[in-house]
Design a protein around this motif. Structure first.
Motif, PDB file in Angstrom:
ATOM      1  N   ALA A 214       0.834  -1.210   0.000  1.00 16.44           N
ATOM      2  CA  ALA A 214       0.000   0.000   0.000  1.00 16.44           C
ATOM      3  C   ALA A 214       0.868   1.259   0.000  1.00 16.44           C
ATOM      4  O   ALA A 214       0.563   2.239  -0.684  1.00 16.44           O
ATOM      5  N   ASN A 215       1.963   1.245   0.770  1.00 10.70           N
ATOM      6  CA  ASN A 215       2.874   2.386   0.779  1.00 10.70           C
ATOM      7  C   ASN A 215       3.500   2.591  -0.601  1.00 10.70           C
ATOM      8  O   ASN A 215       3.684   3.735  -1.053  1.00 10.70           O
ATOM      9  N   THR A 216       3.851   1.480  -1.257  1.00  7.31           N
ATOM     10  CA  THR A 216       4.421   1.567  -2.606  1.00  7.31           C
ATOM     11  C   THR A 216       3.423   2.212  -3.561  1.00  7.31           C
ATOM     12  O   THR A 216       3.777   3.095  -4.356  1.00  7.31           O
ATOM     13  N   ALA A 217       2.168   1.785  -3.476  1.00  7.75           N
ATOM     14  CA  ALA A 217       1.125   2.402  -4.304  1.00  7.75           C
ATOM     15  C   ALA A 217       1.006   3.886  -3.965  1.00  7.75           C
ATOM     16  O   ALA A 217       0.877   4.736  -4.867  1.00  7.75           O
ATOM     17  N   GLY A 218       1.061   4.200  -2.662  1.00  4.48           N
ATOM     18  CA  GLY A 218       0.938   5.583  -2.231  1.00  4.48           C
ATOM     19  C   GLY A 218       2.019   6.477  -2.808  1.00  4.48           C
ATOM     20  O   GLY A 218       1.775   7.668  -3.058  1.00  4.48           O
ATOM     21  N   PHE A 219       3.203   5.941  -3.053  1.00  4.51           N
ATOM     22  CA  PHE A 219       4.269   6.725  -3.681  1.00  4.51           C
ATOM     23  C   PHE A 219       4.233   6.618  -5.205  1.00  4.51           C
ATOM     24  O   PHE A 219       4.711   7.527  -5.899  1.00  4.51           O
ATOM     25  N   HIS A 220       3.681   5.529  -5.717  1.00  6.84           N
ATOM     26  CA  HIS A 220       3.545   5.436  -7.175  1.00  6.84           C
ATOM     27  C   HIS A 220       2.554   6.475  -7.703  1.00  6.84           C
ATOM     28  O   HIS A 220       2.773   7.066  -8.772  1.00  6.84           O
ATOM     29  N   PHE A 221       1.474   6.718  -6.976  1.00  4.54           N
ATOM     30  CA  PHE A 221       0.463   7.685  -7.419  1.00  4.54           C
ATOM     31  C   PHE A 221       1.089   9.048  -7.751  1.00  4.54           C
ATOM     32  O   PHE A 221       0.943   9.540  -8.873  1.00  4.54           O
ATOM     33  N   PRO A 222       1.787   9.699  -6.804  1.00  5.16           N
ATOM     34  CA  PRO A 222       2.356  11.008  -7.138  1.00  5.16           C
ATOM     35  C   PRO A 222       3.524  10.926  -8.111  1.00  5.16           C
ATOM     36  O   PRO A 222       3.769  11.874  -8.867  1.00  5.16           O
ATOM     37  N   PHE A 259      -1.426  15.354  -8.535  1.00  6.55           N
ATOM     38  CA  PHE A 259      -0.101  15.257  -7.915  1.00  6.55           C
ATOM     39  C   PHE A 259      -0.105  15.812  -6.501  1.00  6.55           C
ATOM     40  O   PHE A 259       0.430  15.197  -5.569  1.00  6.55           O
ATOM     41  N   GLN A 260      -0.713  16.974  -6.313  1.00  8.74           N
ATOM     42  CA  GLN A 260      -0.691  17.578  -4.980  1.00  8.74           C
ATOM     43  C   GLN A 260      -1.470  16.715  -3.979  1.00  8.74           C
ATOM     44  O   GLN A 260      -1.044  16.545  -2.832  1.00  8.74           O
ATOM     45  N   LYS A 265      -0.792  12.563   0.521  1.00 12.99           N
ATOM     46  CA  LYS A 265      -1.092  11.255   1.113  1.00 12.99           C
ATOM     47  C   LYS A 265       0.166  10.409   1.285  1.00 12.99           C
ATOM     48  O   LYS A 265       0.290   9.647   2.253  1.00 12.99           O
ATOM     49  N   ALA A 266       1.120  10.525   0.340  1.00 14.11           N
ATOM     50  CA  ALA A 266       2.344   9.731   0.440  1.00 14.11           C
ATOM     51  C   ALA A 266       3.092  10.035   1.722  1.00 14.11           C
ATOM     52  O   ALA A 266       3.716   9.144   2.319  1.00 14.11           O
TER      53      ALA A 266
END
Length: 368
Positions: A214-222, A259-260, A265-266
């Motif tokens: 989930a953290n990886t997804a959270g950083f992939h998004f931005p 992005f913002q 969230k990241a």
């Protein structure tokens, strides 16, 4: 076009893949508008190339956002694919309780972008872009996934998280300092391959590893959205038609809004270390409010772009999108996405097509 023969089978004047009927001419599309002179003008070769590259990028974005939405977004009449994965949704909600809604809305936005751009190209009699023949990659088989074949791969990602420090830097701008290396927020994500979604239900068994996904997804998004954040203003500088310019500078700011949101969230990703039980690759998410980060410049709730040098160091700092250098922007985007691992498993023809589209977009020049 220079490579039109090679790509003819990928570009169609219809929009069957997008579920939109052929738009016969611009006058029918813009019949209620007042300014017909601009609307009725056919696109220059360069403007068509810019919009076609943007459409291809949006198709790719839509493909992976659908995968996220199937597992951790809201499935409704707008986005009906998948049925949700309760464990992954809960892990993602640790970053923010509204993540499911945001994932849904981002997915919906990308659908509208790809559909609009292809429809506009068709309305001008220009070739559209269709990537459906590359929908060959297997996706997640975890509970909630639709099981459809994919164009993009979310299970072997290598993420460049240097945007975290780039947007917090008050002294360096990649447009003025192309050789400066901005530090990675999550160094271990920049090494090896990491999954941003549960590959199977087995990936949801260990809560610590599931949170790492989930953290990886959270950083992939931005990481993804900051690319579009720069792409649109960079391409807009090459547009000839005022209307094409309007399209690019109207879609671009929505990427900035994405992005913002995701960069905020990241910063909530909980610190942890986890080892992938399948690949053996470890990932560590540090406390981003502690050294070497944290402090006045790097605390996680600072999501506004720090003012930095712009155009010339003789001018005062300015809060801006960066980079926005237009030279080679499309080719750089293709290289960035490829290095990310988003296309692992695609055949050489796929990469040739993307590089051809990028070359045409980068060759576009404003005509006077």
């Amino acid at each position: 076009m220079r490579t039109a023969v090679n790509r003819r089978s990928f570009m169609k004047n219809g929009l069957s893949a997008a579920g939109i009927g052929l738009l016969a001419n611009s006058s029918s599309v813009f019949a209620d508008d007042d300014d017909h002179e601009e609307h009725d003008r056919r696109l220059t070769r360069g403007d068509a190339a810019l919009l076609r590259f943007a459409a291809a990028a949006e198709i790719l974005e839509t493909d992976f956002w659908v995968q996220y939405n199937e597992l951790a977004g809201i499935q409704d009449s707008e986005e009906p694919s998948g049925s949700g994965n309760a464990a992954f949704t809960a892990a993602l909600s640790v970053l923010d309780s509204d993540m499911a809604q945001y994932v849904h809305d981002n997915t919906d936005d990308e659908f509208t972008h790809q559909n609009f751009l292809n429809a506009y190209l068709a309305s001008k009699g220009a070739e559209t872009i269709d990537l459906e023949r590359f929908r060959t990659l297997p996706g997640s088989t975890a509970t909630g996934s639709s099981g459809k074949l994919r164009i993009t791969n979310l299970m072997q990602l290598t993420l460049d998280t240097s945007w975290w420090t780039r947007y917090r830097s008050s002294t360096n701008n990649p447009d003025l300092d192309p050789n400066f290396t901005f530090p990675q927020a999550i160094p271990t994500l920049a090494k090896g391959q990491h999954t941003a979604i549960p590959r199977t239900d087995a990936d949801t068994a260990d809560p610590n590893f599931l949170q790492a996904i989930a953290n990886t997804a959270g950083f992939h998004f931005p990481t993804i959205e900051q690319g579009g954040n720069s792409l649109y203003p960079a391409m807009a500088q090459r547009a000839t038609s005022v209307e094409v310019l309007r399209i690019l500078i109207s879609i671009g700011p929505t990427e900035t809004m994405h992005f913002q949101t995701w960069s905020d969230k990241a910063g909530n990703a909980p610190p942890l270390t986890a080892k992938d039980p399948v690949t053996g690759v470890s990932v560590t998410f540090p406390n981003l409010n502690a050294p070497p980060f944290g402090g006045e410049t790097f605390q996680t709730n600072l999501i506004m772009p720090e003012p930095c040098p712009f155009l010339s160091r003789k001018l005062p700092p300015c809060s801006i999108i960066r980079p926005t250098e237009t030279r080679g922007i499309a080719g750089n985007v293709v290289s960035f996405l490829t290095a990310m691992g988003l296309f692992v498993g695609q055949p050489p023809a796929f990469f040739r097509l993307l590089h051809d589209l990028a070359a045409d977009a980068d060759a576009a020049r404003r005509e006077r």
